[in-house]
Enzyme design. Sequence first.
Site, PDB file in Angstrom:
ATOM      1  N   SER A   1      40.714  41.552  46.643  1.00  0.00           N
ATOM      2  CA  SER A   1      41.358  42.689  46.029  1.00  0.00           C
ATOM      3  C   SER A   1      40.706  43.122  44.713  1.00  0.00           C
ATOM      4  CB  SER A   1      42.828  42.358  45.764  1.00  0.00           C
ATOM      5  OG  SER A   1      42.940  41.300  44.828  1.00  0.00           O
TER       6      SER A   1
ATOM      7  N   LYS B   1      40.416  43.766  35.594  1.00  0.00           N
ATOM      8  CA  LYS B   1      41.209  44.222  36.739  1.00  0.00           C
ATOM      9  C   LYS B   1      42.548  44.773  36.245  1.00  0.00           C
ATOM     10  CE  LYS B   1      42.678  42.281  41.249  1.00  0.00           C
ATOM     11  NZ  LYS B   1      42.620  41.050  42.096  1.00  0.00           N
TER      12      LYS B   1
ATOM     13  N   SER C   1      40.093  36.630  46.342  1.00  0.00           N
ATOM     14  CA  SER C   1      39.919  37.982  45.795  1.00  0.00           C
ATOM     15  C   SER C   1      38.906  38.099  44.661  1.00  0.00           C
ATOM     16  CB  SER C   1      41.258  38.538  45.320  1.00  0.00           C
ATOM     17  OG  SER C   1      42.025  38.931  46.432  1.00  0.00           O
TER      18      SER C   1
END
Lengths: 99, 489
Positions: B153, B78, B177
């Site tokens: 997310s 990420k 997330s």
Amino acid sequence: MSEPKISIEQVEHVARLARLELSAADKERMRRELDAILSYIDTLQALPTEGVEPTSHAVPLINVMREDEPEPSFPQADMLANAPEPSGEAFRVPRIIEE
Amino acid sequence: MLTRLTIEELGARFRRGEATPSQAAAAYLERIAALDGRVKAYLTVTRDTALGQAAAADARLAAGRPLSPLDGVPVAVKDLLCTRGIRTTCGSRILETFVPPYDATVVARLRAAGAVLLGKLNMDEFAMGSSTEHSAFFPTRNPWDLGRVPGGSSGGSAAAAAGDLAAATLGSDTGGSIRQPAAFCGAVGLKPTYGRVSRYGLVAFASSLDQIGPFAKTVADAALVLGVIAGADRRDSTSVDVPVPDYRAALAGGVEGLRVGIPAEYFIEGLDPEVEAAVQTAIAVLRGLGAKTEGVSLPHTRYGLPAYYLIAPAEASSNLARYDGVKYGLRAPGGRHLVEMYGRTRAAGFGAEVKRRILLGAYALSAGYYDAYYGKAQRVRTLIRRDFQQAFERVDVLAAPTTPGVAFRLGEKTDPLQMYLNDILTIPVNLAGLPGVSVPAGFTQAGLPIGLQLIGRPYDEATVLRAAHAYQQATEWHRRKPPLDPAPR
């Protein structure tokens, strides 16, 4: 209609605290959205919490100590490499003292 | 096809000399080139880094000296994990040009284990969101239906793992997330116990809640990745110095006699009937494998979401104070003095969701409201923790849906509160700091993945993973692949 939870003046106040410039349209939209969120959050007020200790961290934290020995840090050039306006060995910023 | 293999299968091929890390890296890079234009999981593809690391892994494996079970395995992370010399944007314009001078500890550990870095994955800006539509660059799409969101997310991380665009990925979980996008994309997603994995080099959102964890094709692979990234770190004083077990070895043993609690409050009104049916079937599977199930109550569950929306923005408003246009990132032109420069820079650099949370946090912390809001939320957090503690006196693991519904359409949820409700079943776990995993547990009639969430005691990832692995051994859901192939015309 219940009382609004937050006024435009309060939005302006917290925006100033947060150093966040908002347009007039932004302010009104943020006020409306924060109002809805705060109304929802108010469901917490129905829950009695007297005498309940607050939890700031999910796991018990202990102070972590190490010997006070100097260690190498990042080279100055590396720290300045991402700056939008580096100047020699410094970060250049607009004037701080107003005229 | 090398990109279809699990980490375990890929490692076995490497060891038998049937494939090389360079071939695996090339296969993934080719697949990214062919398909990521549609999925848009990646913000940055690090082709040269990947090929260089893969060549080094080739040599180690040929000499019979692999560094770890991840040696030569192509992974991606990420874009809020700092990568030395590689752009790290956190999904934000304010960090669009930021190139960190150091690696996050998890990235350093992946490198030390010999993993090959394919690139950096898309995310909601500063990890604030449940759909990856709040990325400042572009939304990521769900590999099962490109008109739908991957969740957020860590949407890029979930979509990449589910779409075979990396063998495994890392994400972060502040309110769900990792687990929520894993459920939406049909991947395995694990949020470890708070403190299990170092957060050094993670661009902070809400520091008392954020935790880094893996996405993988199988529970066994997630266990392998956790084994590499877990453990105390002197650079993060909130990382906890407790022994890291051999998670892969801990998967054996099944669930015979395991006590599985079913929290009544997680089967809420508004839960998608197809999700509920799939999760009930999954619980029956665990029972069929010898687990003992019983109903438990977590009475303060409904207060988790409102408490979270005070605590997380409060911490965010403080963490995001560092983006001021001085040391790194964007600076908006035209500020006549310092404070004006700050205000303009932050106005230009942050998206609407980030601004909303900064303002909400600043309000919750401001004079006159601190006790009524922030203090109250921290007390509610205690009650939520106690609920879990009491439940774990009777059971070893909790089983529940990961999300109330399945992946929604891009642009479908415009009201922030509606968006926030997605995380209602994952947030309490963050407030209590517990480990939780989402595993694929079925599909809707329309072909969208459904997630089963398993929650464990602090530091007991091993039991959570063992139960999830046993479930996966007995089911086939994780073997289904999204309809991305063949490559577009």
